[in-house]
Design a protein around this motif. Structure first.
Motif, short mmCIF file in Angstrom:
data_model
loop_
_atom_site.label_atom_id
_atom_site.label_comp_id
_atom_site.label_asym_id
_atom_site.label_seq_id
_atom_site.Cartn_x
_atom_site.Cartn_y
_atom_site.Cartn_z
N ALA A 198 -48.37 20.74 -6.43
CA ALA A 198 -48.55 20.49 -7.73
C ALA A 198 -47.17 19.30 -8.35
CB ALA A 198 -48.45 21.81 -8.64
N ALA A 199 -46.13 19.63 -7.78
CA ALA A 199 -44.99 18.52 -8.05
C ALA A 199 -45.28 17.06 -7.59
CB ALA A 199 -43.73 19.20 -7.52
N ILE A 200 -45.84 17.01 -6.37
CA ILE A 200 -46.26 15.87 -5.87
C ILE A 200 -47.19 15.23 -6.46
CG2 ILE A 200 -47.12 14.55 -4.04
CD1 ILE A 200 -45.70 16.75 -2.20
N THR A 201 -48.34 16.06 -6.93
CA THR A 201 -49.62 15.56 -7.72
C THR A 201 -48.99 15.32 -9.05
OG1 THR A 201 -50.95 17.10 -6.47
CG2 THR A 201 -51.78 16.28 -8.56
N ALA A 233 -54.59 21.71 -0.86
CA ALA A 233 -55.63 22.27 -1.66
C ALA A 233 -55.24 22.07 -3.02
CB ALA A 233 -55.55 23.79 -1.34
N VAL A 234 -54.09 22.16 -3.31
CA VAL A 234 -53.57 21.59 -5.06
C VAL A 234 -53.88 19.99 -4.99
CG1 VAL A 234 -51.96 21.71 -6.75
CG2 VAL A 234 -52.01 23.72 -5.47
N MET A 235 -53.42 19.44 -4.16
CA MET A 235 -53.44 18.01 -4.49
C MET A 235 -55.04 17.46 -4.53
SD MET A 235 -50.05 16.84 -2.00
CE MET A 235 -50.26 15.14 -2.08
N LEU A 236 -55.85 18.09 -3.43
CA LEU A 236 -56.94 17.55 -3.20
C LEU A 236 -57.97 17.92 -4.58
CD1 LEU A 236 -57.66 18.11 0.23
CD2 LEU A 236 -57.62 15.72 -0.91
N LYS A 261 -54.46 14.07 1.81
CA LYS A 261 -54.18 15.09 2.80
C LYS A 261 -53.11 15.05 3.78
CE LYS A 261 -59.22 15.35 3.32
NZ LYS A 261 -60.24 15.19 4.35
N ALA A 262 -52.77 13.70 4.06
CA ALA A 262 -51.29 13.71 4.85
C ALA A 262 -50.17 13.84 4.12
CB ALA A 262 -51.58 12.17 5.38
N ALA A 263 -50.09 13.43 2.77
CA ALA A 263 -48.86 13.75 2.04
C ALA A 263 -48.60 15.29 1.83
CB ALA A 263 -48.93 12.78 0.64
N GLY A 264 -49.87 15.96 1.90
CA GLY A 264 -49.73 17.31 1.55
C GLY A 264 -49.42 18.17 2.78
N LEU A 265 -49.62 17.66 4.06
CA LEU A 265 -49.72 18.35 5.09
C LEU A 265 -48.20 18.91 5.41
CD1 LEU A 265 -51.20 19.42 7.57
CD2 LEU A 265 -50.64 17.35 8.97
N PRO A 266 -47.14 18.11 5.43
CA PRO A 266 -45.86 18.64 5.60
C PRO A 266 -45.47 20.17 4.86
CG PRO A 266 -45.71 16.43 5.44
CD PRO A 266 -46.95 16.85 5.06
N MET A 267 -45.92 20.01 3.40
CA MET A 267 -45.39 20.89 2.56
C MET A 267 -46.01 22.41 2.55
SD MET A 267 -43.52 18.68 1.42
CE MET A 267 -42.54 19.86 0.36
N GLY A 268 -47.13 22.76 3.38
CA GLY A 268 -47.75 23.73 3.86
C GLY A 268 -46.65 25.02 4.32
N GLY A 269 -46.80 26.19 3.98
CA GLY A 269 -45.92 27.20 4.40
C GLY A 269 -44.62 27.25 3.99
N GLY A 270 -44.42 26.66 2.75
CA GLY A 270 -43.11 26.63 2.15
C GLY A 270 -42.24 25.40 2.66
N MET A 271 -42.78 24.18 3.10
CA MET A 271 -42.58 22.98 3.81
C MET A 271 -42.41 23.46 5.22
SD MET A 271 -39.32 20.44 3.02
CE MET A 271 -38.10 21.24 3.89
#
Length: 147
Positions: free
Chosen positions: A60-63, A20-23, A37-47
């Motif tokens: 936010a850090a990745i972005t 959500a943040v990245m998009l 979407k693919a890059a952010g997927l593993p980071m949900g739920g505190g990784m």
């Protein structure tokens, strides 16, 4: 609509916190949305639902890394630490499990994501945390002349 509001709305559409943040910053990046979407997927739920660093903060850090590709390692680490410091000052922690527990939500680490229902959204602090992560990143970007 602000990027923070966009991020919050994307979470309500079913994206995880990081996605959500990245998009919400997709228009400022020369990267396909599917890749974000693919890059952010593993980071949900505190990784991966391990309940470590909040997915909003991770997203936010990745972005930030994508928005500031010319930064040195030290400059990027300083930016991410500033982001985390501001988020923690506002929310008390950057740890997903602590943020959930503090809101009275059981922070289980089962790998199965919960169904997105009205009850799910009602009990979680995540929409507001995502909002904060995106807002803080946007503030930092503006302060540094990036957006």
């Amino acid at each position: 609509m602000s990027r923070a509001e966009t991020a919050k709305n994307l979470f309500f559409e079913g994206y995880n916190c990081a996605q959500a943040v990245m998009l919400a910053f997709a228009d400022a990046l020369d990267i396909p949305q599917q890749t974000l979407k693919a890059a952010g997927l593993p980071m949900g739920g505190g990784m991966g639902r391990l309940r470590q660093t909040c997915g909003g903060v991770s997203g936010a850090a990745i972005t930030a890394g994508l928005l500031f590709p010319d930064y040195s390692k030290n400059e990027m680490y300083a930016l991410v630490q500033e982001l985390a410091k501001r988020f923690q000052a506002k929310n008390g922690s950057i740890n997903c499990g602590e943020l959930l527990s503090g809101a009275g939500v059981k922070a289980d680490t089962l790998p199965q994501a919960e169904a997105r229902t009205q009850q799910y959204y009602k009990k979680r602090p995540c929409p507001d945390l995502i909002y904060d992560a995106a807002e803080i990143l946007e503030e930092i970007c503006k302060e540094r002349g990036r957006l």
